[in-house]
Motif scaffolding. Structure first.
Motif, short mmCIF file in Angstrom:
data_model
loop_
_atom_site.label_atom_id
_atom_site.label_comp_id
_atom_site.label_asym_id
_atom_site.label_seq_id
_atom_site.Cartn_x
_atom_site.Cartn_y
_atom_site.Cartn_z
N LYS A 175 0.84 -1.20 0.00
CA LYS A 175 0.00 0.00 0.00
C LYS A 175 0.88 1.25 0.00
CE LYS A 175 -1.37 2.03 3.59
NZ LYS A 175 -1.93 2.42 4.91
N GLY A 216 2.27 1.78 -3.33
CA GLY A 216 1.22 2.31 -4.19
C GLY A 216 1.02 3.80 -4.00
N ASN A 217 1.07 4.24 -2.75
CA ASN A 217 0.92 5.68 -2.46
C ASN A 217 2.03 6.48 -3.12
OD1 ASN A 217 -1.25 4.92 -0.89
ND2 ASN A 217 -0.23 5.25 1.06
N TYR A 240 -1.97 -1.73 -5.08
CA TYR A 240 -3.14 -1.79 -4.20
C TYR A 240 -3.86 -3.13 -4.35
CZ TYR A 240 -2.51 3.26 -3.62
OH TYR A 240 -2.01 4.50 -3.34
N CYS A 244 -6.64 0.98 0.87
CA CYS A 244 -6.43 0.51 -0.50
C CYS A 244 -7.64 0.80 -1.38
CB CYS A 244 -6.11 -0.98 -0.52
SG CYS A 244 -4.44 -1.40 0.05
N ASN A 292 -7.84 4.52 -2.02
CA ASN A 292 -6.82 4.96 -2.96
C ASN A 292 -7.09 4.45 -4.38
OD1 ASN A 292 -5.67 6.11 -0.73
ND2 ASN A 292 -4.09 4.56 -0.48
#
Length: 225
Positions: free
Chosen positions: A45, A48-49, A64, A107, A110
Motif C-alpha cells: 500500500k 502504491g501511495n 493496491y 487501498c 486509494n
C-alpha cells in the motif's frame, strides 16, 4: 500518468481477484505468519501511495490490488464462505483485525482516487470502492466525496447531493467538494424546472380539451332550441 487500455484489463482482473475467495490463495497465505502478511500488504500500500504521487497510476493500482489479494486470505468475512476447504487460518487478534481492515479501507479509498485520474473513468467502480470504505469507515470524507462525484456522473443528482452535503459539512472549505455540490444542486434544479414545464404542458392540454368539449356541448344545446 493516465492508464491506457492495456492496464485497464489488468485493473479489472485485479479487482475481481481481490473481491473473490481463492482456495490456492488461502493455502499460500496461511503458510506465513499473520503479522508478516499484514506488514507485506501495508508495504505494498505504501509503495502504491508513492507511485500515485509520482502520477504512475497504473503501477499504483497494481500495488493496491496485490495488497488486497494478500489481505483477502486473512479476512474472516471472505474466508467464512470457503470454510472446510484447505487449511484453516487462526482467528485474528483484535489488533490484527483492525490493522487488516484499515489497510483494506485505505487501498479501496486509494483505488477510487486512481480510477478518477484515468482518461476513461468507470464511475460504477469508483462508487463500489467508495461504498466499501463507507461500510467499514462511516463518515470518511474522501469516500463520501468520491461517492458523490460518481453518483452525480451516473445521473443520480439527489443521492450525489446527499453524499456531497455530508462531505461539505466535514470540509466546508474544500473547493472541489463545494464545486461538485453546486453541480448536483444545479442539476436537481434543472430537473425540477423540466418537471414543472412538463406538468404545465399537461395542465394546459387538459384545459384546452375541457374548453373544447364545453363549446361543443353549448353548440349542440343551441341547435336543439
Amino acid at each position: 500518468m493516465e492508464a491506457g487500455r492495456g492496464d485497464e484489463s489488468l485493473d479489472v482482473k485485479g479487482a475481481a481477484a481481490a473481491a473473490e475467495p481463492s482456495f490456492s490463495g488461502h493455502q499460500q497465505t496461511s503458510a506465513k505468519p499473520v503479522w508478516t502478511l499484514l506488514e507485506e500488504a501495508a508495504q505494498m500500500k505504501t509503495e502504491g501511495n508513492a507511485l500515485y504521487r509520482e502520477k504512475n497510476v497504473r503501477s499504483a493500482i497494481g500495488r493496491y490490488h496485490r495488497a488486497l489479494l494478500v489481505l483477502r486470505g486473512l479476512d474472516s468475512d471472505v474466508m467464512a464462505s470457503v470454510k472446510g476447504f484447505g487449511p484453516e487460518i487462526p482467528a485474528l487478534a483484535p489488533e490484527q483485525e483492525a490493522f487488516l481492515r484499515n489497510t483494506q479501507v485505505d487501498c479501496y479509498n486509494n483505488l477510487a482516487a486512481c480510477l478518477l485520474q484515468r482518461q476513461s473513468v468507470d464511475y460504477s467502480r469508483v462508487l463500489d470502492y467508495s461504498l466499501r470504505v463507507l461500510q467499514w469507515r462511516p463518515g470518511d470524507v474522501k469516500a463520501m466525496y468520491r461517492a458523490g462525484v460518481a453518483t452525480l456522473e451516473m445521473g443520480d443528482a439527489q443521492t450525489a447531493k446527499q453524499y456531497l452535503t455530508q462531505a461539505c459539512r466535514e470540509q466546508p472549505n474544500d473547493a472541489n467538494v463545494r464545486k461538485h455540490l453546486q453541480r448536483a444542486e444545479e442539476k436537481l434544479n434543472q430537473e425540477l424546472q423540466k418537471e414543472r414545464a412538463m406538468y404545465r404542458g399537461m395542465f394546459s392540454t387538459s384545459l384546452k380539451s375541457s374548453s373544447g368539449e364545453g363549446i361543443n356541448q353549448t353548440n349542440r344545446a343551441g341547435e336543439g332550441v
